[in-house]
Write an enzyme that holds these catalytic residues in place. Structure first.
Site, PDB file in Angstrom:
ATOM      1  N   LYS A  22       0.636  -1.301   0.046  1.00 24.19           N
ATOM      2  CA  LYS A  22      -0.261  -0.056  -0.019  1.00 24.19           C
ATOM      3  C   LYS A  22       0.667   1.426  -0.054  1.00 24.19           C
ATOM      4  O   LYS A  22       0.618   2.068  -0.923  1.00 24.19           O
ATOM      5  CB  LYS A  22      -1.125  -0.092   1.232  1.00 24.19           C
ATOM      6  CG  LYS A  22      -1.719   1.444   1.375  1.00 24.19           C
ATOM      7  CD  LYS A  22      -2.512   1.292   2.665  1.00 24.19           C
ATOM      8  CE  LYS A  22      -1.803   1.592   4.113  1.00 24.19           C
ATOM      9  NZ  LYS A  22      -1.399   2.953   4.094  1.00 24.19           N
ATOM     10  N   ASN A  23       1.814   1.277   0.843  1.00 23.39           N
ATOM     11  CA  ASN A  23       2.504   2.679   1.098  1.00 23.39           C
ATOM     12  C   ASN A  23       3.714   2.800  -0.223  1.00 23.39           C
ATOM     13  O   ASN A  23       4.238   3.765  -0.197  1.00 23.39           O
ATOM     14  CB  ASN A  23       3.385   2.597   2.332  1.00 23.39           C
ATOM     15  CG  ASN A  23       2.407   2.461   3.329  1.00 23.39           C
ATOM     16  OD1 ASN A  23       1.531   2.978   3.443  1.00 23.39           O
ATOM     17  ND2 ASN A  23       2.980   2.326   4.815  1.00 23.39           N
ATOM     18  N   ARG A  92      -5.897  10.166   4.145  1.00 26.88           N
ATOM     19  CA  ARG A  92      -4.921  11.301   4.633  1.00 26.88           C
ATOM     20  C   ARG A  92      -3.806  11.302   3.503  1.00 26.88           C
ATOM     21  O   ARG A  92      -3.296  12.344   3.179  1.00 26.88           O
ATOM     22  CB  ARG A  92      -4.491  11.085   5.882  1.00 26.88           C
ATOM     23  CG  ARG A  92      -4.250  12.103   6.595  1.00 26.88           C
ATOM     24  CD  ARG A  92      -2.941  11.847   7.848  1.00 26.88           C
ATOM     25  NE  ARG A  92      -2.130  13.006   7.819  1.00 26.88           N
ATOM     26  CZ  ARG A  92      -1.181  13.115   7.414  1.00 26.88           C
ATOM     27  NH1 ARG A  92      -0.689  12.013   6.498  1.00 26.88           N
ATOM     28  NH2 ARG A  92      -0.351  13.814   7.630  1.00 26.88           N
ATOM     29  N   CYS A 116      -5.935  12.057  12.610  1.00 31.59           N
ATOM     30  CA  CYS A 116      -6.413  10.756  11.947  1.00 31.59           C
ATOM     31  C   CYS A 116      -6.460   9.986  13.379  1.00 31.59           C
ATOM     32  O   CYS A 116      -6.084  10.481  14.350  1.00 31.59           O
ATOM     33  CB  CYS A 116      -5.637  10.234  10.967  1.00 31.59           C
ATOM     34  SG  CYS A 116      -4.101   9.529  11.483  1.00 31.59           S
ATOM     35  N   ARG A 121      -1.640  14.638  12.424  1.00 31.14           N
ATOM     36  CA  ARG A 121      -0.990  14.133  11.396  1.00 31.14           C
ATOM     37  C   ARG A 121      -0.282  15.579  10.789  1.00 31.14           C
ATOM     38  O   ARG A 121      -0.933  15.771   9.737  1.00 31.14           O
ATOM     39  CB  ARG A 121      -1.538  13.419  10.449  1.00 31.14           C
ATOM     40  CG  ARG A 121      -1.968  12.142  11.119  1.00 31.14           C
ATOM     41  CD  ARG A 121      -0.922  11.124  11.247  1.00 31.14           C
ATOM     42  NE  ARG A 121      -0.170  10.485  10.125  1.00 31.14           N
ATOM     43  CZ  ARG A 121      -0.541   9.483   9.695  1.00 31.14           C
ATOM     44  NH1 ARG A 121      -1.604   8.811   9.869  1.00 31.14           N
ATOM     45  NH2 ARG A 121       0.320   8.878   8.485  1.00 31.14           N
ATOM     46  N   ASP A 306       4.277   0.475  11.992  1.00 33.07           N
ATOM     47  CA  ASP A 306       3.029  -0.221  11.440  1.00 33.07           C
ATOM     48  C   ASP A 306       3.003  -1.583  11.898  1.00 33.07           C
ATOM     49  O   ASP A 306       1.775  -2.187  11.744  1.00 33.07           O
ATOM     50  CB  ASP A 306       3.225  -0.051   9.486  1.00 33.07           C
ATOM     51  CG  ASP A 306       2.649   1.246   9.311  1.00 33.07           C
ATOM     52  OD1 ASP A 306       2.192   1.983  10.130  1.00 33.07           O
ATOM     53  OD2 ASP A 306       2.946   1.460   8.122  1.00 33.07           O
ATOM     54  N   ILE A 328       6.784   6.823  17.118  1.00 31.15           N
ATOM     55  CA  ILE A 328       6.578   7.668  15.879  1.00 31.15           C
ATOM     56  C   ILE A 328       5.228   8.317  16.014  1.00 31.15           C
ATOM     57  O   ILE A 328       4.905   9.587  15.595  1.00 31.15           O
ATOM     58  CB  ILE A 328       6.323   6.585  14.668  1.00 31.15           C
ATOM     59  CG1 ILE A 328       7.760   5.868  14.561  1.00 31.15           C
ATOM     60  CG2 ILE A 328       6.020   7.390  13.339  1.00 31.15           C
ATOM     61  CD1 ILE A 328       8.865   6.758  14.369  1.00 31.15           C
ATOM     62  N   ARG A 397      -8.541  -0.972   4.036  1.00 33.56           N
ATOM     63  CA  ARG A 397      -7.762   0.212   3.674  1.00 33.56           C
ATOM     64  C   ARG A 397      -6.473  -0.256   3.058  1.00 33.56           C
ATOM     65  O   ARG A 397      -5.889  -0.043   2.271  1.00 33.56           O
ATOM     66  CB  ARG A 397      -7.427   1.173   4.588  1.00 33.56           C
ATOM     67  CG  ARG A 397      -8.538   2.196   4.692  1.00 33.56           C
ATOM     68  CD  ARG A 397      -8.242   3.332   5.762  1.00 33.56           C
ATOM     69  NE  ARG A 397      -6.794   3.615   5.399  1.00 33.56           N
ATOM     70  CZ  ARG A 397      -5.958   4.050   6.373  1.00 33.56           C
ATOM     71  NH1 ARG A 397      -5.929   3.953   7.473  1.00 33.56           N
ATOM     72  NH2 ARG A 397      -4.614   4.548   5.630  1.00 33.56           N
TER      73      ARG A 397
HETATM   74  C1  UD1 Z   1       4.131   6.752   6.210  1.00 34.84           C
HETATM   75  C2  UD1 Z   1       3.226   5.613   6.148  1.00 34.84           C
HETATM   76  C3  UD1 Z   1       2.616   4.886   7.468  1.00 34.84           C
HETATM   77  C4  UD1 Z   1       3.700   4.741   8.513  1.00 34.84           C
HETATM   78  C5  UD1 Z   1       4.596   5.990   8.595  1.00 34.84           C
HETATM   79  C6  UD1 Z   1       5.840   5.899   9.388  1.00 34.84           C
HETATM   80  C7  UD1 Z   1       2.149   5.979   3.836  1.00 34.84           C
HETATM   81  C8  UD1 Z   1       1.143   6.106   2.660  1.00 34.84           C
HETATM   82  N1  UD1 Z   1       2.054   5.862   5.081  1.00 34.84           N
HETATM   83  O1  UD1 Z   1       3.107   7.763   6.792  1.00 34.84           O
HETATM   84  O2  UD1 Z   1       2.053   3.748   7.201  1.00 34.84           O
HETATM   85  O3  UD1 Z   1       2.908   4.525   9.613  1.00 34.84           O
HETATM   86  O4  UD1 Z   1       4.982   6.354   7.369  1.00 34.84           O
HETATM   87  O5  UD1 Z   1       6.495   4.852   9.112  1.00 34.84           O
HETATM   88  O6  UD1 Z   1       3.510   5.522   3.391  1.00 34.84           O
HETATM   89  N2  UD1 Z   1       5.404  14.475  10.771  1.00 34.84           N
HETATM   90  C9  UD1 Z   1       5.603  15.919  11.251  1.00 34.84           C
HETATM   91  N3  UD1 Z   1       5.481  16.801  10.132  1.00 34.84           N
HETATM   92  C10 UD1 Z   1       5.201  16.354   8.864  1.00 34.84           C
HETATM   93  C11 UD1 Z   1       5.313  15.059   8.709  1.00 34.84           C
HETATM   94  C12 UD1 Z   1       5.265  14.091   9.696  1.00 34.84           C
HETATM   95  O7  UD1 Z   1       5.757  16.284  12.359  1.00 34.84           O
HETATM   96  O8  UD1 Z   1       5.080  17.021   8.011  1.00 34.84           O
HETATM   97  C13 UD1 Z   1       5.567  13.363  12.169  1.00 34.84           C
HETATM   98  C14 UD1 Z   1       4.227  12.735  11.912  1.00 34.84           C
HETATM   99  O9  UD1 Z   1       3.205  13.368  12.815  1.00 34.84           O
HETATM  100  C15 UD1 Z   1       4.799  11.440  12.699  1.00 34.84           C
HETATM  101  C16 UD1 Z   1       6.321  11.150  12.050  1.00 34.84           C
HETATM  102  O10 UD1 Z   1       6.406  12.438  11.777  1.00 34.84           O
HETATM  103  O11 UD1 Z   1       4.716  11.687  14.098  1.00 34.84           O
HETATM  104  C17 UD1 Z   1       6.272  10.006  10.972  1.00 34.84           C
HETATM  105  O12 UD1 Z   1       5.411  10.635   9.890  1.00 34.84           O
HETATM  106  P1  UD1 Z   1       5.861  10.364   8.557  1.00 34.84           P
HETATM  107  O13 UD1 Z   1       6.971   9.390   8.267  1.00 34.84           O
HETATM  108  O14 UD1 Z   1       5.748  11.496   7.710  1.00 34.84           O
HETATM  109  O15 UD1 Z   1       4.595   9.223   8.027  1.00 34.84           O
HETATM  110  P2  UD1 Z   1       3.438   9.162   6.575  1.00 34.84           P
HETATM  111  O16 UD1 Z   1       4.602   9.385   5.718  1.00 34.84           O
HETATM  112  O17 UD1 Z   1       2.456  10.141   7.093  1.00 34.84           O
END
Ligand code: UD1
Length: 418
Positions: A22-23, A92, A116, A121, A306, A328, A397
């Site tokens: 998925k990711n 999202r 979420c 997020r 995850d 995380i 999902r």
């Molecule tokens: C992706 C994965 C999700 C996985 C996560 C962490 C996809 C579609 N989803 O989510 O399944 O659980 O990586 O491995 O690939 N953060 C900020 N600011 C930002 C972006 C992130 O503070 O602009 C924080 C988030 O709140 C969170 C952490 O960074 O605490 C990790 O987020 P991130 O690596 O961005 O996860 P996603 O890309 O949303």
């Protein structure tokens, strides 16, 4: 409302091909809009998140067709640069269209993603990176308006945290810019390497994925390409946790063991016997896993957040104690109270969960989020008696017909309506 009815304590045995990740497929589908023409993507799982992504592509003006696990995206014409609010709310991760749409159209519009099930997020890292590349971004009534009147230009982007989404959004936007972009502090997840491979197949020049510095030479002329999505390491971790907890012998194909090494180490320490080959993992378990050393989630190559819930479920029906630390996401223990309804002994303090193995019994429980829902299924497969797991829309999902895959391994699991 549909639910899974699961009778536990059935040994799981047999062989399963792990479906596409998925990711990985979400950013790859978004990347299709960078290349005018028809891209062909194989190993696209049947997931509601994939359907939502295909709807976004259609909404932008692409012609999309699915035949089994192969999706073709014709992005010859992209007429719109706005992601409809409804689709943004549904998923999202559609924030990934920000970078791709900016690169193709020079502008993008989407509603600001809220929090979420996992807690807040934020997307500040995505927006900071895109601004650095030259995007102008303003928020009005919850809608983000992005444009790049002078075009996007290469620069050095420093990510203070290796966000997966921010790394991918920056890579996508940088493909449409001029000059060289260097992403320092990039996330190192295998799905980012898969995206790099696809972008390079389109004719982009991206290097370094898998390390914490990625460079993108922008402005390459992109052409459509064909790509096969990598196997889903979290789905694999779910099947392995299920077989570890319920007992049995399973062989998974289509997944790279190296991508799962932290999870495999835990399962081995818990008492499973494992063999690996290039794209294959074989697990043998007597059930009733042992407690293991503390599990701390961390960005790749650390233990994946995850996989935290599914491994926790497996250890909750074992023997001995395991401490989990979730580093995380803020709210990633919502499955704990549901597991407790099945008799799990888990104490929560802030980001720490202390799991004491116990005999679980069947119960009626509700999925709280995607991986939390999968954890309930793992626990139900190892529990004595019948469980009903509701709110399947969360599970759908990210798992392509989870019940059919587990039935193939001999599990007694049925999707029912009621
Ligand atoms: C992706 C994965 C999700 C996985 C996560 C962490 C996809 C579609 N989803 O989510 O399944 O659980 O990586 O491995 O690939 N953060 C900020 N600011 C930002 C972006 C992130 O503070 O602009 C924080 C988030 O709140 C969170 C952490 O960074 O605490 C990790 O987020 P991130 O690596 O961005 O996860 P996603 O890309 O949303």
């Amino acid at each position: 409302m549909s639910f899974f009815e699961i009778t536990g304590r059935r040994r799981l045995s047999g062989s399963l091909a792990v479906h596409g990740a998925k990711n990985s497929v979400l950013p790859i589908l978004a990347a299709c809009i960078l290349a005018p023409g028809e891209c062909v993507i194989h190993n696209c799982p049947h997931l509601s998140d994939v359907s939502a992504t295909l709807d976004i592509l259609r909404g932008l003006g692409c012609a999309v067709h699915r035949d089994g696990n192969t999706v073709t995206v014709d992005a010859s014409v992209v007429q719109r640069s706005a992601v409809p609010e409804q689709l943004m709310r549904e998923m999202r991760s559609s924030v990934i269209f920000l970078g791709a749409t900016l690169a193709r159209m020079g502008e993008a519009q989407l509603s600001y993603p809220g929090g979420c099930e996992l807690g807040p997020r934020p997307i500040n890292l995505h927006l900071d990176a895109l601004r650095k590349l030259g995007a102008q971004i303003r928020e009005e009534d919850g809608v983000l308006y992005c444009c790049a009147p002078d075009g996007l230009h290469g620069c050095e982007v420093h990510l203070p945290f290796p966000s997966v989404g921010a790394t991918e959004n920056t890579m996508l936007a940088a493909c449409g810019g001029s000059g060289t972009t260097t992403i320092v502090g990039a996330a190192r997840e295998p799905e980012i390497e898969d995206l790099q491979m696809f972008l390079n197949a389109l004719g982009a020049q991206v290097q370094g994925a898998g390390s914490n510095v990625i460079t993108v030479q922008g402005a390459a002329r992109l052409r459509p390409a064909e790509h096969t999505v990598m196997g889903d390491r979290i789905v694999a971790a779910t099947y392995l946790s299920a077989a570890g907890a319920a007992g049995g012998e399973v062989e998974l194909t289509g997944v790279c063991p190296e991508h799962l090494s932290t999870v495999l180490d835990v399962l081995e320490e818990a008492g499973c016997r494992l063999w690996y080959a290039k794209d294959m993992i074989h697990l043998c378990s007597d059930g009733r896993l042992q407690g293991v050393r503390a599990i701390r989630t961390a960005p790749y190559p650390g233990f994946p957040t995850d996989a935290q819930s599914v491994v926790m479920a497996a250890l909750a029906c074992g023997r001995g104690r395991t401490v989990f630390e979730e580093n995380i996401f803020q709210s990633r223990y919502r499955h704990v109270s549901e597991l407790a309804r099945m008799g799990a002994d888990i104490r929560l303090t802030g980001r720490t969960a202390v799991v004491q193995g116990a005999d679980l019994h069947g119960a009626d429980v509700c999925s709280t989020d995607l991986r939390g829902g999968a954890a309930l299924v793992v626990a139900a497969l190892a529990a004595e008696g019948v469980s009903r797991v509701g709110e399947l829309h969360h599970i759908d999902r990210g798992y392509d017909h989870l019940e059919l895959a587990l039935s193939k391994l001999g599990a007694e699991i049925y999707r029912k309506n009621g």
